[in-house]
Design an enzyme around this catalytic site. Structure first.
Site, PDB file in Angstrom:
ATOM      1  N   GLN A 148       1.181  -1.546  -0.233  1.00 34.66           N
ATOM      2  CA  GLN A 148      -0.484  -0.050  -0.036  1.00 34.66           C
ATOM      3  C   GLN A 148       1.088   1.278  -0.687  1.00 34.66           C
ATOM      4  OE1 GLN A 148      -1.987  -0.340   3.839  1.00 34.66           O
ATOM      5  NE2 GLN A 148      -0.873   0.843   5.128  1.00 34.66           N
ATOM      6  N   GLY A 149       0.368   2.178   0.122  1.00 40.28           N
ATOM      7  CA  GLY A 149       0.917   3.937  -0.065  1.00 40.28           C
ATOM      8  C   GLY A 149       2.050   3.762  -0.742  1.00 40.28           C
ATOM      9  N   ASP A 170       5.585  -7.552   0.843  1.00 43.01           N
ATOM     10  CA  ASP A 170       5.002  -6.751   2.260  1.00 43.01           C
ATOM     11  C   ASP A 170       4.411  -7.746   3.042  1.00 43.01           C
ATOM     12  OD1 ASP A 170       3.048  -4.125   1.923  1.00 43.01           O
ATOM     13  OD2 ASP A 170       2.445  -5.664   2.946  1.00 43.01           O
ATOM     14  N   TYR A 205      11.028   8.412  15.039  1.00 32.06           N
ATOM     15  CA  TYR A 205      10.910   8.362  13.496  1.00 32.06           C
ATOM     16  C   TYR A 205      12.080   9.455  13.002  1.00 32.06           C
ATOM     17  CZ  TYR A 205       8.580   8.925   9.243  1.00 32.06           C
ATOM     18  OH  TYR A 205       8.110   7.787   7.700  1.00 32.06           O
ATOM     19  N   THR A 235      -1.666   8.243   2.335  1.00 34.55           N
ATOM     20  CA  THR A 235      -1.694   7.087   2.472  1.00 34.55           C
ATOM     21  C   THR A 235      -2.218   6.503   3.424  1.00 34.55           C
ATOM     22  OG1 THR A 235       0.473   6.750   3.297  1.00 34.55           O
ATOM     23  CG2 THR A 235       0.602   7.319   1.565  1.00 34.55           C
ATOM     24  N   SER A 256      -1.024   4.812   6.068  1.00 34.94           N
ATOM     25  CA  SER A 256      -1.292   4.926   7.492  1.00 34.94           C
ATOM     26  C   SER A 256      -1.683   6.554   7.436  1.00 34.94           C
ATOM     27  CB  SER A 256       0.523   4.895   7.752  1.00 34.94           C
ATOM     28  OG  SER A 256       1.321   5.355   6.304  1.00 34.94           O
TER      29      SER A 256
HETATM   30  P1  NAD Z   1       1.675   2.957   5.109  1.00 36.26           P
HETATM   31  O1  NAD Z   1       2.378   2.882   6.148  1.00 36.26           O
HETATM   32  O2  NAD Z   1       0.767   3.542   4.886  1.00 36.26           O
HETATM   33  O3  NAD Z   1       1.811   1.385   4.909  1.00 36.26           O
HETATM   34  C1  NAD Z   1       2.986   0.280   4.629  1.00 36.26           C
HETATM   35  C2  NAD Z   1       3.882  -0.651   4.395  1.00 36.26           C
HETATM   36  O4  NAD Z   1       4.397  -1.986   4.992  1.00 36.26           O
HETATM   37  C3  NAD Z   1       1.824  -1.651   4.517  1.00 36.26           C
HETATM   38  O5  NAD Z   1       2.214  -2.298   3.241  1.00 36.26           O
HETATM   39  C4  NAD Z   1       2.788  -2.919   5.354  1.00 36.26           C
HETATM   40  O6  NAD Z   1       1.872  -3.955   5.035  1.00 36.26           O
HETATM   41  C5  NAD Z   1       4.120  -2.411   4.958  1.00 36.26           C
HETATM   42  N1  NAD Z   1       4.818  -3.124   6.153  1.00 36.26           N
HETATM   43  C6  NAD Z   1       4.757  -2.085   7.574  1.00 36.26           C
HETATM   44  N2  NAD Z   1       5.541  -3.324   9.010  1.00 36.26           N
HETATM   45  C7  NAD Z   1       6.313  -4.194   7.514  1.00 36.26           C
HETATM   46  C8  NAD Z   1       7.857  -5.263   7.987  1.00 36.26           C
HETATM   47  N3  NAD Z   1       7.349  -5.399   9.497  1.00 36.26           N
HETATM   48  N4  NAD Z   1       8.015  -5.772   6.196  1.00 36.26           N
HETATM   49  C9  NAD Z   1       7.005  -6.113   5.129  1.00 36.26           C
HETATM   50  N5  NAD Z   1       6.216  -4.970   5.580  1.00 36.26           N
HETATM   51  C10 NAD Z   1       5.817  -4.562   5.890  1.00 36.26           C
HETATM   52  O7  NAD Z   1       2.691   3.312   3.892  1.00 36.26           O
HETATM   53  P2  NAD Z   1       3.370   4.990   3.323  1.00 36.26           P
HETATM   54  O8  NAD Z   1       2.392   5.734   4.351  1.00 36.26           O
HETATM   55  O9  NAD Z   1       3.367   5.131   1.936  1.00 36.26           O
HETATM   56  O10 NAD Z   1       5.177   4.932   4.482  1.00 36.26           O
HETATM   57  C11 NAD Z   1       5.888   4.185   3.382  1.00 36.26           C
HETATM   58  C12 NAD Z   1       7.142   4.469   4.141  1.00 36.26           C
HETATM   59  O11 NAD Z   1       7.527   5.883   3.114  1.00 36.26           O
HETATM   60  C13 NAD Z   1       7.683   4.634   5.292  1.00 36.26           C
HETATM   61  O12 NAD Z   1       8.821   4.918   5.076  1.00 36.26           O
HETATM   62  C14 NAD Z   1       7.658   5.891   6.194  1.00 36.26           C
HETATM   63  O13 NAD Z   1       7.839   6.200   6.939  1.00 36.26           O
HETATM   64  C15 NAD Z   1       8.130   6.787   4.285  1.00 36.26           C
HETATM   65  N6  NAD Z   1       6.840   8.333   5.054  1.00 36.26           N
HETATM   66  C16 NAD Z   1       5.584   8.262   4.725  1.00 36.26           C
HETATM   67  C17 NAD Z   1       5.683  10.100   4.839  1.00 36.26           C
HETATM   68  C18 NAD Z   1       3.559   9.570   4.587  1.00 36.26           C
HETATM   69  O14 NAD Z   1       3.788  11.002   4.512  1.00 36.26           O
HETATM   70  N7  NAD Z   1       2.993   8.862   4.423  1.00 36.26           N
HETATM   71  C19 NAD Z   1       6.019  10.859   4.526  1.00 36.26           C
HETATM   72  C20 NAD Z   1       6.948  10.475   4.430  1.00 36.26           C
HETATM   73  C21 NAD Z   1       8.238   9.269   4.440  1.00 36.26           C
END
Ligand code: NAD
Length: 247
Positions: A17-18, A38, A145, A180, A182
Site C-alpha cells: 500500500q501507499g 509486503d 521517527y 497514504t 497510514s
Molecule cells: P503505509 O505506512 O501506509 O504502508 C506501509 C506498508 O508497509 C504496509 O503495506 C505494511 O503492510 C508494510 N509493512 C509494515 N511492516 C512491515 C514489515 N515488517 N515488513 C514488510 N512490510 C511491512 O505506507 P506509506 O505511508 O507510503 O509509508 C511508506 C514509507 O514512506 C515509510 O518508510 C514511511 O516512513 C515513509 N514516509 C511516509 C510519509 C507519509 O506521509 N505517508 C512521509 C514521509 C515518509
C-alpha cells in the site's frame, strides 16, 4: 515515455500500500521485472505482472532467502517504515527498538543481501525511503521517527561511498506528508486532540507550503527516476519532495 526500466529486475519491500504500492505499479509501467513484497501478502493483490511474496523485513533469514532467491537485482526499493508519535520523554524502549529495527536495521539487511549480486554484475540502484522528518527538519512529536530517518540518510551515504566505484548507486527519498493509509491512521489518532478529523487533517496539510498533501504516485515518479539510468550521476543524496515544506 515508457520502458525506462526495461530489462531491470526490481525488488521492493512494503509494496502492499501507499508509496511502496505506487512504486511497484510505476516500475511495472516502465517495464521492470518486479518482485513486490509486503508483510501482509493480501495487500499485494492486484499487482498484475509482478511476482508477489509475503516478506516481513524484520525476519533476517526470510530477507536473505527472498533476495537471494530473486536473482541478481538491478533495483532495490526499501519502503518499509513506521511512524511513532512521541517525544524524548514519552518514547518507550519498545518504540525505540521497534523503530530502529524496522526503519533502519531492516534496510541494512536488505542491502547486505542485495549488494553481492549487484557487485558481481557491476550495476545497481538502491532507493531508500527516508522523510523530511530526519536530519533535514524536525517535526513535533516525531522523536524516534525523525531519529531513525536521519539514520537512513547516513546509511544511504555510507552505502553510496562504499560502492561508488562499483557501478552501484544508493539514494534516499525524503517525502513531505503523503496521503497514504497510514497517514489516515495518524489523522484518526490525532482527531480528538485537534478537535475533529478535519482539523487533524488540516494540520498535516498546513505543513506543505503548497497547501496540499503529496500523493504516492508523485513519490513513485521520483523513485523511477532514481532507479533508472537517467539518474546515473546521482548517488548518496537525500532527494526532497515535500510540496515546499522545507522552503
Ligand atoms: P503505509 O505506512 O501506509 O504502508 C506501509 C506498508 O508497509 C504496509 O503495506 C505494511 O503492510 C508494510 N509493512 C509494515 N511492516 C512491515 C514489515 N515488517 N515488513 C514488510 N512490510 C511491512 O505506507 P506509506 O505511508 O507510503 O509509508 C511508506 C514509507 O514512506 C515509510 O518508510 C514511511 O516512513 C515513509 N514516509 C511516509 C510519509 C507519509 O506521509 N505517508 C512521509 C514521509 C515518509
Amino acid at each position: 515515455m515508457a520502458g525506462r526500466l526495461a530489462g531491470k529486475r526490481a525488488f521492493l519491500t512494503a509494496a502492499g500500500q501507499g508509496i511502496g504500492r505506487a512504486t511497484a505499479l510505476a516500475f511495472l509501467a516502465e517495464g521492470a521485472e518486479v518482485i513486490a513484497t509486503d508483510r501482509d501478502a493480501d495487500k499485494l493483490a492486484g499487482l498484475e505482472g509482478a511476482r508477489t511474496l509475503a516478506l516481513d523485513v524484520l525476519d533476517d533469514a526470510a530477507v536473505k532467502d527472498a533476495i537471494g532467491g530473486a536473482g541478481p537485482l538491478d533495483i532495490l526499493f526499501n519502503g518499509a517504515g513506521f511512524v511513532h508519535q512521541n517525544t524524548a520523554l514519552t518514547c518507550t524502549d519498545q518504540e525505540w527498538d521497534f523503530a530502529f529495527a524496522l526503519n533502519v536495521r531492516a534496510m541494512w539487511k536488505t542491502i547486505a543481501a542485495a549488494l553481492p549480486g549487484m557487485q558481481a554484475q557491476g550495476r545497481g540502484a538502491i532507493v531508500n525511503i527516508a522523510s523530511i522528518a530526519s536530519a533535514l527538519k524536525a517535526a513535533p512529536d516525531r522523536f524516534v521517527y525523525g531519529t531513525t530517518k536521519a539514520a537512513v540518510q547516513g546509511l544511504t551515504r555510507s552505502v553510496a561511498i562504499d560502492n561508488v566505484g562499483k557501478g552501484i548507486r544508493c539514494n534516499c527519498i525524503c517525502p513531505g506528508t503523503v496521503d497514504t493509509p497510514s497517514l489516515g491512521e495518524r489523522i484518526a489518532a490525532n482527531a480528538s486532540a485537534a478537535g475533529s478529523v478535519e482539523a487533524a487533517r488540516a494540520a498535516f496539510v498546513a505543513r506543505q507550503a503548497m497547501g496540499r498533501l503529496g500523493n504516492a504516485e508523485e513519490i513513485a515518479a521520483l523513485a523511477v527516476w532514481l532507479a533508472s539510468d537517467e539518474s546515473a550521476f546521482v548517488t548518496g543524496q537525500s532527494i526532497v519532495i515535500d510540496g515546499g515544506w522545507t522552503v
